[in-house]
Design a protein around this motif. Structure first.
Motif, PDB file in Angstrom:
ATOM      1  N   GLY A 216     -65.011 -37.490 -19.987  1.00 47.15           N
ATOM      2  CA  GLY A 216     -66.193 -38.100 -19.391  1.00 47.15           C
ATOM      3  C   GLY A 216     -66.325 -39.557 -19.804  1.00 47.15           C
ATOM      4  N   VAL A 217     -67.187 -40.278 -19.085  1.00 49.65           N
ATOM      5  CA  VAL A 217     -67.392 -41.707 -19.337  1.00 49.65           C
ATOM      6  C   VAL A 217     -68.890 -41.992 -19.327  1.00 49.65           C
ATOM      7  N   VAL A 218     -69.319 -42.829 -20.273  1.00 48.32           N
ATOM      8  CA  VAL A 218     -70.709 -43.293 -20.308  1.00 48.32           C
ATOM      9  C   VAL A 218     -70.689 -44.809 -20.167  1.00 48.32           C
ATOM     10  N   LEU A 219     -71.258 -45.307 -19.069  1.00 51.50           N
ATOM     11  CA  LEU A 219     -71.331 -46.741 -18.818  1.00 51.50           C
ATOM     12  C   LEU A 219     -72.658 -47.276 -19.341  1.00 51.50           C
ATOM     13  N   ILE A 220     -72.599 -48.297 -20.183  1.00 48.33           N
ATOM     14  CA  ILE A 220     -73.801 -48.912 -20.743  1.00 48.33           C
ATOM     15  C   ILE A 220     -73.899 -50.333 -20.249  1.00 48.33           C
ATOM     16  N   THR A 221     -75.017 -50.655 -19.624  1.00 48.50           N
ATOM     17  CA  THR A 221     -75.302 -52.017 -19.189  1.00 48.50           C
ATOM     18  C   THR A 221     -76.420 -52.573 -20.044  1.00 48.50           C
ATOM     19  N   THR A 222     -76.161 -53.677 -20.738  1.00 46.09           N
ATOM     20  CA  THR A 222     -77.194 -54.268 -21.581  1.00 46.09           C
ATOM     21  C   THR A 222     -78.100 -55.165 -20.729  1.00 46.09           C
ATOM     22  N   LYS A 223     -79.219 -55.524 -21.307  1.00 46.83           N
ATOM     23  CA  LYS A 223     -80.246 -56.236 -20.561  1.00 46.83           C
ATOM     24  C   LYS A 223     -79.833 -57.670 -20.266  1.00 46.83           C
ATOM     25  N   SER A 224     -80.334 -58.164 -19.137  1.00 46.68           N
ATOM     26  CA  SER A 224     -80.125 -59.555 -18.755  1.00 46.68           C
ATOM     27  C   SER A 224     -81.432 -60.094 -18.217  1.00 46.68           C
ATOM     28  N   GLY A 225     -81.507 -61.411 -18.072  1.00 43.05           N
ATOM     29  CA  GLY A 225     -82.664 -62.002 -17.435  1.00 43.05           C
ATOM     30  C   GLY A 225     -82.569 -61.872 -15.926  1.00 43.05           C
ATOM     31  N   SER A 226     -83.484 -62.512 -15.237  1.00 36.53           N
ATOM     32  CA  SER A 226     -83.480 -62.501 -13.772  1.00 36.53           C
ATOM     33  C   SER A 226     -83.580 -63.932 -13.272  1.00 36.53           C
ATOM     34  N   TYR A 227     -82.927 -64.184 -12.166  1.00 37.03           N
ATOM     35  CA  TYR A 227     -83.066 -65.497 -11.547  1.00 37.03           C
ATOM     36  C   TYR A 227     -84.513 -65.690 -11.090  1.00 37.03           C
ATOM     37  N   ASN A 228     -84.965 -66.907 -11.184  1.00 37.08           N
ATOM     38  CA  ASN A 228     -86.329 -67.263 -10.775  1.00 37.08           C
ATOM     39  C   ASN A 228     -87.382 -66.463 -11.532  1.00 37.08           C
ATOM     40  N   GLN A 229     -87.122 -66.230 -12.800  1.00 41.60           N
ATOM     41  CA  GLN A 229     -88.070 -65.483 -13.632  1.00 41.60           C
ATOM     42  C   GLN A 229     -88.709 -66.437 -14.633  1.00 41.60           C
ATOM     43  N   ALA A 230     -90.032 -66.400 -14.694  1.00 36.64           N
ATOM     44  CA  ALA A 230     -90.723 -67.200 -15.698  1.00 36.64           C
ATOM     45  C   ALA A 230     -90.354 -66.696 -17.091  1.00 36.64           C
ATOM     46  N   PRO A 231     -90.303 -67.582 -18.074  1.00 36.82           N
ATOM     47  CA  PRO A 231     -89.947 -67.147 -19.432  1.00 36.82           C
ATOM     48  C   PRO A 231     -90.860 -66.016 -19.910  1.00 36.82           C
ATOM     49  N   GLN A 232     -90.241 -65.028 -20.511  1.00 35.62           N
ATOM     50  CA  GLN A 232     -91.001 -63.878 -21.012  1.00 35.62           C
ATOM     51  C   GLN A 232     -90.572 -63.563 -22.439  1.00 35.62           C
ATOM     52  N   ILE A 233     -91.551 -63.368 -23.297  1.00 38.75           N
ATOM     53  CA  ILE A 233     -91.311 -62.988 -24.680  1.00 38.75           C
ATOM     54  C   ILE A 233     -91.893 -61.593 -24.881  1.00 38.75           C
ATOM     55  N   THR A 234     -91.086 -60.710 -25.438  1.00 40.29           N
ATOM     56  CA  THR A 234     -91.524 -59.327 -25.634  1.00 40.29           C
ATOM     57  C   THR A 234     -91.282 -58.901 -27.070  1.00 40.29           C
ATOM     58  N   TYR A 235     -92.290 -58.302 -27.660  1.00 43.99           N
ATOM     59  CA  TYR A 235     -92.135 -57.668 -28.973  1.00 43.99           C
ATOM     60  C   TYR A 235     -92.380 -56.174 -28.804  1.00 43.99           C
ATOM     61  N   ASP A 236     -91.514 -55.388 -29.404  1.00 45.34           N
ATOM     62  CA  ASP A 236     -91.714 -53.934 -29.404  1.00 45.34           C
ATOM     63  C   ASP A 236     -91.325 -53.403 -30.788  1.00 45.34           C
ATOM     64  N   GLY A 237     -92.226 -52.672 -31.385  1.00 42.12           N
ATOM     65  CA  GLY A 237     -91.944 -52.133 -32.711  1.00 42.12           C
ATOM     66  C   GLY A 237     -92.738 -50.878 -32.984  1.00 42.12           C
ATOM     67  N   TYR A 238     -92.252 -50.116 -33.949  1.00 38.81           N
ATOM     68  CA  TYR A 238     -92.974 -48.909 -34.350  1.00 38.81           C
ATOM     69  C   TYR A 238     -92.745 -48.639 -35.833  1.00 38.81           C
ATOM     70  N   TYR A 239     -93.652 -47.889 -36.388  1.00 40.99           N
ATOM     71  CA  TYR A 239     -93.534 -47.415 -37.769  1.00 40.99           C
ATOM     72  C   TYR A 239     -93.877 -45.935 -37.753  1.00 40.99           C
ATOM     73  N   GLY A 240     -93.077 -45.143 -38.471  1.00 40.10           N
ATOM     74  CA  GLY A 240     -93.316 -43.707 -38.435  1.00 40.10           C
ATOM     75  C   GLY A 240     -92.843 -42.989 -39.673  1.00 40.10           C
ATOM     76  N   ILE A 241     -93.090 -41.709 -39.672  1.00 38.97           N
ATOM     77  CA  ILE A 241     -92.721 -40.824 -40.776  1.00 38.97           C
ATOM     78  C   ILE A 241     -91.824 -39.710 -40.242  1.00 38.97           C
ATOM     79  N   GLN A 242     -90.719 -39.476 -40.969  1.00 39.71           N
ATOM     80  CA  GLN A 242     -89.834 -38.351 -40.672  1.00 39.71           C
ATOM     81  C   GLN A 242     -90.236 -37.191 -41.582  1.00 39.71           C
ATOM     82  N   ASN A 243     -90.569 -36.108 -40.972  1.00 42.02           N
ATOM     83  CA  ASN A 243     -91.099 -34.976 -41.734  1.00 42.02           C
ATOM     84  C   ASN A 243     -90.138 -33.789 -41.650  1.00 42.02           C
TER      85      ASN A 243
END
Length: 1006
Positions: A216-243
């Motif tokens: 089998g094959v798994v194709l991974i495409t990483t993220k890219s910007g878009s043409y004619n896209q206004a600048p965008q800044i994104t933060y994503d984070g989490y904190y958790g507990i493994q129980n």
């Protein structure tokens, strides 16, 4: 004259400026009436232009005679004459043709409507719902036919199987292709950097990757910007507990003392007496020691986990970019040791349209990780350590601080105390990965013929230091040791291919032809030294070097390396007539220096029929119906090559003329693996959509035969086995996926599910009836049966009385020698000869599940969103190898479930033997006693989120903020006596627990 010219120029400039005025307005979607961010507004035929802001608003200088051209990706462009207008609001219509779902395939993309292959795609939004450093973990329960076996260790990669197991060698993992680069795993990738993951499950989709696509094959495409896209800044984070969850309950001190009494072992009773003398008696029951240790409770505790990611993306009409930074820290469950995973990621991608015919781009994805592997021996020892032993023994004065208790001082054979392996071992891995891709794509004939060249590379390095610190356990002085290993690899792929696309009348054609060069280079060193001077500790890593070792193990020193080269040619044809009749075919030939067979060919053909496109098709409620079928070949080169010949080996010494002479012995045995394994697969599929596209159903039935399997063959009249390409195995199954979407007003919902069946069957073993592995616990691959099925005796029950034994059907002669007693197992006499022997052993089940399934539910209402994922497996067995350790060491503890259900007289148990019976060889035979059902179902993921603000906010500076809470694996239901029913090879000796994870997260977009 000069004054006249200046006057004319001034007049012209004034006239031009007077003719221009500021035009403002808003660009929005016609269907949803939502603003379009980054829409392009240009003066037709000129160079002046601008883009819309977060509210879809724009401003541009133009004259009455100018025409404004409005465009946005996925929408039809629109032209508007300025005239006398000063405000121009424009609604753009969706481009229905270009907005059709597009699926990533090998060396290109294809409309989902035109697919005749079995491909499943998971989008970024679903990938990031799983709090894990391993992106493949997010596929668990989401893709039919893909089995994901979780790994609870920090940074541990899950086991991935696509449509069963098709090889006797290796792990059977699929090929991962990251933006065009071949890699063996993606444990270096940040899940937040992934745009899509597409699983190519059948031969028609994967065959274009040839010799690497057999699993089998798994194709991974990483993220890219878009043409004619206004600048965008994104933060994503989490904190958790493994129980920790589903913790095994072990016998406590009172239960253990009763168990020992029931065994009748005077020696073990003496050990308990020694514990009472050393540690005192219990105030509750003076017949047992005062110590009552719960080892699992001591060695593990909940552990934190956190992840933080920042990305920057945007683009102009000619350039787009995306940059990502990530950090994840996952601590392990084990106490008093380094058991942790940290990884830093950086990713950058830039694409640029240099001319109207040339586009270039590149991306680099780098990671630096540090992983400390906790000692697996701790899990093993915690299960077996007796509860009458404390963690710390202040009477063990000779022992190195912190004076750990030693079971040997009570009379037991081993240390038992799991803290010896935790405190006095450290296993450090520093891992670097850099994956890059650079490409140029030229439009030779606009909209028809393009050429793309892309160069990919992958650099990886693993630096391991495994240290055992010196200590005294009160009985023995243990010397320090250090094992160092360094492995680096550099792989590269250079692809060059042409793609021709054309439409003429009702005919639609796409042809791809190309060439690929690939090289794989790996090298490494390892060495082990003992008695380091001065002795290292956990706090002085500057001493963790081999030059301080006084002794070296000759067998522990070595180096290795290999250089492999591949040259491939490939082609693909995709044709449809009138959007109803589909034809598809690929061909790839792979040349290599790995096998004696230098070139190997792989081809596939397929056809599809869109029944719903026929004029006669008029079925109420059915919007789309497609039937498809395909056949293809795949290769698997992830096996060890061997091209041998008979040899003359050194033989015994003899004496000629008074002098010793070494003889030679002819050895006719040699391995011969001169080609990759070949998979031939047939796939039949149905795609359908119902009730105005609200219900979608996909079903696939496949037969997957792998031939030329590398297996061991016993040679007649000659002791020993040789490897030959003579095996064959089949994986066959049905996969079904269904999804329903709907809603009203602000309320939207979706519900879906999938399941997959699997029948794994060995078809040929080169003339042999079976192959087996294992010692006391056999696994046997039998022709007509499953791969590595557990093998042993079936049990009719437990003998309740002497009368049961006498009436068992066993012969008197056999009973006279068997020394059976009530409380022993009643093994089934399969052939009815009145004896229990090797002829009575049978297959007891497989570790491969017959059925895997998943279900999902989600809804959104205004700014509130909710999703839930369930998954499970059925029809597989697990060898509880932990209980089997009693064969080798019987002076250990037993789990509470076993203690509570031991046979203690007539009618008390028909499942487990007596305490004394546990220690008898008869009951320790490999049998159903050790084999347990691994069936389970699990709430895999629950997420609840709320969004503050959105793109329609009147305040352009107001970010979109989403807060969310996630529960990963909060509930798992199963009967197996272990931490977790997910065991990669079905043998549970010391599996790292898979924890439940609870996180709080924040996503902010500017």
């Amino acid at each position: 004259m000069r004054a006249i010219l200046l006057g004319i120029a001034f007049s012209f400039t004034a006239f031009t400026s007077f003719g221009q005025r500021t035009i403002t307005g808003t660009v929005f979607s016609a269907e949803e009436n939502e603003p379009l961010i980054g829409a392009t507004i240009q003066i037709k035929g000129g160079v002046t232009g601008t883009i819309s802001d977060v509210d879809g608003a724009y401003s541009i200088r133009a004259t009455e005679s100018d025409t404004l051209l409005f465009s946005y990706v996925g929408f039809l462009p629109r032209e508007v004459l300025v005239g006398a207008q000063t405000t121009i609001d424009v609604a753009l219509e969706t481009d229905a043709v270009n907005m059709e779902e597009v699926v990533v395939i090998g060396y290109g993309t294809q409309r989902e409507r035109d697919l005749i292959s079995a491909i499943s795609t998971v989008e970024s939004d679903d990938i990031v719902k799983t709090p894990t450093p391993q992106a493949m973990q997010s596929l668990q329960g989401r893709v039919a036919g893909v089995q994901i076996v979780s790994n609870g260790a920090p940074g541990g990669a899950p086991t991935v199987r696509v449509r069963g197991i098709g090889s006797f060698e290796g792990a059977g993992a699929p090929l991962f292709v990251v933006d065009g680069m071949f890699v063996d795993n993606i444990d270096f990738l940040n899940p937040s950097d992934i745009e899509t993951m597409s699983v190519l499950k059948d031969a028609s989709s994967a065959a274009i990757y040839g010799v690497r696509a057999g699993n089998g094959v798994v194709l991974i495409t990483t993220k890219s910007g878009s043409y004619n896209q206004a600048p965008q800044i994104t933060y994503d984070g989490y904190y958790g507990i493994q129980n920790p969850q589903n913790v095994i309950q072990m016998s406590n001190a009172q239960q253990f003392a009763q168990y020992i009494q029931e065994t009748g072992s005077a020696a073990d009773q003496g050990f308990i007496d020694n514990a009472m003398q050393r540690y005192g008696r219990s105030t509750v029951d003076p017949n047992i020691p005062a110590v009552n240790t719960d080892w699992y409770d001591l060695i593990m505790s909940p552990a934190p986990m956190q992840s933080h990611n920042v990305s920057f993306s945007g683009g102009t009409n000619q350039t787009k970019y995306s940059i990502g930074l990530g950090f994840i820290d996952q601590e392990g469950l084990l106490n008093e040791t380094r058991n942790e995973f940290q990884r830093f990621n950086i990713r950058t991608r830039v694409d640029a349209i240099l001319t109207n015919w040339l586009t270039v781009g590149g991306n680099i994805n780098g990671s630096h990780a540090t992983r400390y592997d906790g000692s697996n021996a701790a899990w093993f020892n915690a299960y077996h350590s007796v509860p009458i032993l404390p963690k710390i023994d202040t009477l063990n004065t000779v022992a190195t601080d912190p004076q750990l208790a030693n079971a040997q001082q009570l009379g037991y054979r081993g240390l038992q105390n799991p803290f010896y392996s935790l405190i006095y071992n450290d296993n450090q891995n520093k891992i670097i990965n850099v994956v890059g891709n650079f490409y140029a794509q030229a439009q030779i004939i606009p909209e028809k013929l393009s050429f793309k060249t892309q160069y990919n590379y992958n650099f990886g390095s693993i630096n391991n230091r495994s240290v055992s610190f010196a200590f005294n356990d009160g009985v023995t002085d243990r010397v320090s040791s250090l094992r160092r290993s360094q492995q680096t690899r550099f792989d590269q792929v250079w692809d060059n291919f042409l793609t021709y696309t054309d439409n003429f009348g009702k005919h639609n054609l796409q042809v791809t032809a190309g060439q690929s060069y690939r090289s794989e280079s790996v090298e490494g060193l390892f060495a082990r030294g003992t008695e380091l001077d001065p002795n290292p500790t956990r706090d002085n890593e500057e001493l963790w070097y081999l030059d301080r070792a006084l002794n070296f193990e000759q067998d522990g020193i070595g180096d290795f390396g290999s250089n492999l080269f591949f040259m491939s040619y490939f082609g693909r044809l995709s044709y449809n007539f009138d959007d109803r009749y589909l034809l598809y075919g690929t061909y790839r030939t792979d040349g290599n220096n790995k096998f004696q067979t230098r070139w190997n060919d792989f081809a596939t053909v397929g056809a599809g029929w869109i029944v719903s496109g026929e004029s006669f098709f008029n079925v109420s409620g059915v919007d789309f119906l497609k039937l498809r079928a395909s056949w293809g070949q795949l290769g698997n080169d992830a096996i060890s090559p061997a091209v041998g010949t008979p040899t003359l080996n050194p033989g015994r010494l003899t004496v000629f003329n008074g002098a010793p002479v070494e003889g030679r012995v002819f050895d006719p045995t040699f391995d011969l693996i001169d080609r990759p394994e070949t998979t031939v697969e047939t796939n039949f599929g149905v795609d359908a959509r119902f009730f105005n596209e609200r219900l979608s159903v996909t079903a696939d039935y496949f037969i997957r035969d792998t031939r030329n399997l590398a297996i061991f063959i016993e040679q007649p009249l000659i002791r020993g086995a040789v490897r030959r390409s003579l095996g064959e195995i089949r994986n066959e199954g049905l996969e079904v996926t269904a999804n329903w979407t709907g809603g009203t007003g602000d309320f939207r919902y979706n519900i879906g599910g999938n399941f997959a069946t699997l029948n794994n069957q060995v078809l040929s073993l080169g003339g042999a009836d079976f192959q087996q592995t294992g010692g006391e616990f056999l696994q046997r691959s039998i022709v007509g049966g499953s791969y590595l099925a557990f093998f042993g005796y079936e049990i009719n029950g437990v003998f309740q009385s002497q009368a049961d034994i006498d009436n068992s059907g066993y012969t008197e002669e056999f009973l006279a020698n068997a020394n059976l007693a009530p409380g022993d197992f009643f093994f089934r006499d399969q052939n009815g000869d009145g004896e229990i022997n090797d002829e009575d052993r049978v297959a007891l089940g497989s570790f491969l599940p017959d059925l895997t399934f998943g279900a999902n539910l989600g809804f959104s209402w205004k700014n509130l969103d909710f999703s839930m994922l369930l998954q499970g497996q059925m029809g597989h067995q697990i060898l509880n190898r932990k209980r089997g350790e009693i064969i080798f060491t019987n002076d250990t503890n037993i789990d509470a479930e076993l203690f509570n259900n031991l046979w203690r007289g007539n009618g008390t148990s028909d499942r487990y033997p007596s305490a004394a019976g546990l220690r008898k060889g008869w009951n320790q035979n490999s049998s159903e006693y050790y084999i347990e059902d691994g069936d389970f179902w699990r709430i895999q993921n629950i997420q609840l989120g709320y969004t503050f603000g959105n793109e329609r906010s009147p305040n352009a500076n107001m970010p979109t903020i989403r807060v969310y809470a996630t529960a990963e694996r909060p509930l798992t239901v199963f009967d197996y006596n272990g931490f977790n029913p997910e065991v990669p090879n079905g043998i549970d000796r010391q599996v790292y627990p898979v924890a439940a994870v609870y996180t709080l997260g924040l996503n902010v977009k500017f």
